[in-house]
Design a protein around this motif. Structure first.
Motif, PDB file in Angstrom:
ATOM      1  N   TYR A  94       0.927  -1.107   0.046  1.00 43.50           N
ATOM      2  CA  TYR A  94      -0.058   0.112  -0.033  1.00 43.50           C
ATOM      3  C   TYR A  94       1.050   1.414   0.146  1.00 43.50           C
ATOM      4  O   TYR A  94       0.580   2.128  -0.787  1.00 43.50           O
ATOM      5  N   VAL A  95       1.840   1.445   0.729  1.00 45.54           N
ATOM      6  CA  VAL A  95       2.153   2.642   1.113  1.00 45.54           C
ATOM      7  C   VAL A  95       3.658   3.113  -0.031  1.00 45.54           C
ATOM      8  O   VAL A  95       4.789   3.032   0.090  1.00 45.54           O
ATOM      9  N   PHE A  96       3.231   3.422  -1.192  1.00 42.73           N
ATOM     10  CA  PHE A  96       4.156   3.743  -2.202  1.00 42.73           C
ATOM     11  C   PHE A  96       4.494   5.080  -1.902  1.00 42.73           C
ATOM     12  O   PHE A  96       3.956   5.914  -1.168  1.00 42.73           O
ATOM     13  N   ASN A  97       6.035   4.926  -2.123  1.00 44.30           N
ATOM     14  CA  ASN A  97       6.606   6.368  -2.100  1.00 44.30           C
ATOM     15  C   ASN A  97       6.219   7.347  -3.035  1.00 44.30           C
ATOM     16  O   ASN A  97       6.065   8.516  -2.573  1.00 44.30           O
ATOM     17  N   ASP A  98       5.794   6.739  -4.275  1.00 43.34           N
ATOM     18  CA  ASP A  98       5.319   7.803  -5.293  1.00 43.34           C
ATOM     19  C   ASP A  98       4.756   7.012  -6.366  1.00 43.34           C
ATOM     20  O   ASP A  98       4.658   5.843  -6.486  1.00 43.34           O
TER      21      ASP A  98
END
Lengths: 271, 271
Positions: free
Chosen positions: B50-54
């Protein structure tokens, strides 16, 4: 904005005994004022009781907006400087009746709401209201009003929130029914969800006292803008008086993340 | 109608590690089938984390509908005779991305839903869907689908229910946050309310496993048509597999009293 002190006084109206109910309501309003409440919420059909045998019985105890109960509530609101929200059996024209709630401000202003979503045998007795839940700009905050089963229609609650309500006051009579052990009554759960998805405070005042075989959840609750209870939120089938101090400013901030606003995130064109 | 066995398998995808996530999902699907499940629900963005950097990182792990993950899920659905509902990072045209969920039936039919209400930084990465939650007439019942924050828009849930859903499957990733001690997470409370006001079963599958500083509620829950939990409904920040047998016929009966029907009581002309 300062905090707002609200009281829900869960008590036991008696069916068709308007004098008893009037005295009971007066005592509750005085009690709330003595606690420093700026708003007091009493149950649905506080003035008349709920479990009518038929339309004729309801008609016999109904009152119009100049009736003795609203006249008393107006006098108390003025004397005590308190906002009164309570339910009554309203006589309309042509022998029609409404399941109504009054919001009375200390300056005498009266706002009336007529229940739009009728429960059970109410459909045989009352004419449903056709007006949205009112939003009242009081001296202490923006207060909306609806009644009991209305709360089970999230669309209806949304209207009150979109109109700008900081606090939704809901007189209710929640008939008791089966539920799993250790579960919070679903009536309360729905109030919590309504509050959370709108970031709006909700004060729901239930009743107690068996009436013609019907018992009540006794689930009065005051919920914050995150949907968590500040007072009440259990089935308590006795008299109880809930008191909470509401930081109403929280309801003016609809952001729940840097990028999310509970109302602007709606996509009405799709609904 | 017989009962439907549904499994929610709450597990821990790893950000941008699609091979790991694929293997994890395959094990979960096989495990659910071994328990006799007819439907298995896995978390939001199961395939990608889920927690994409960008945006670029998300684009690099995105898949289209013929990608390796959906191909695997199709093969498993067919081999095991199970319906798979799970989230994935979908590559659209022109370099756009969607936060999507797939519902795959044993006969190979694929239904895709693209999250319409985006949460937080998802707005910087994904294109929101513009189509309502799909209603799939499966061999075992009518199943609708939506994703996480969509559940906080009661209007959206209503669309799925009015379309005729018996069961709403919702892959979610609920970021954890503060709440009062001893209170059930508000995310779960909202699921309960959504189920109750529509008399519809809901299976929400959350995740666990810290990802770049974000923790999760771990609040997977399967709720009945009265809004009460059949499984889960606590914050459990570990792997868990919920199993419930759903009497789907209850969702076909929308009456909650002799005079009240949760959908026919709506007054859309007023909303």
């Amino acid at each position: 904005m300062n905090t707002l002190r609200v009281v829900c006084h869960q008590l036991a109206p008696r069916i068709a005994d308007v004098e008893h109910n009037r005295a009971l309501s007066a005592e509750a309003i005085r009690g709330a004022a003595a606690l420093g409440a700026q708003v007091v919420v009493l149950p649905e059909l506080m003035q008349s009781g709920y479990v009518f045998n038929d339309r004729h019985e309801a008609l016999a105890v109904s009152e119009d907006l100049d009736g003795p109960t609203l006249t008393l509530w107006k006098a108390l609101a003025s004397e005590l400087g308190i906002i009164v929200v309570a339910g009554f059996c309203e006589r309309l024209d042509a022998g029609r009746l409404a399941n109504s709630a009054a919001l009375i401000e200390p300056d005498g202003r009266l706002t009336v709401y007529r229940k739009a979503h009728l429960w059970g045998r109410e459909k045989l007795i009352f004419t449903p209201g056709n007006e949205p839940p009112p939003l009242v700009e009081t001296a202490v905050g923006r207060i909306a009003m609806m009644i009991c089963y209305d709360l089970e229609l999230p669309e209806w609650v949304r209207l009150a929130a979109l109109a700008g309500a900081d606090l939704l006051c809901a007189p209710v009579n929640w008939p008791d029914g089966p539920r799993p052990a250790d579960e919070r009554p679903a009536e309360i759960v729905r109030v919590q969800a309504n509050a959370a998805v709108n970031r709006m405070f909700i004060a729901a005042c239930d009743r107690h006292g068996e009436e013609r075989g019907v018992n009540w959840v006794g689930g009065s609750v005051i919920v914050d803008a995150d949907g968590y209870p500040l007072a009440g939120a259990v089935s308590h089938q006795k008299e109880q008086r809930l008191v909470a101090d509401l930081p109403l400013a929280q309801a003016r901030d609809k952001f729940i993340s840097e990028h999310n606003h509970v109302h602007q995130d709606r996509r009405p064109v799709l609904y």
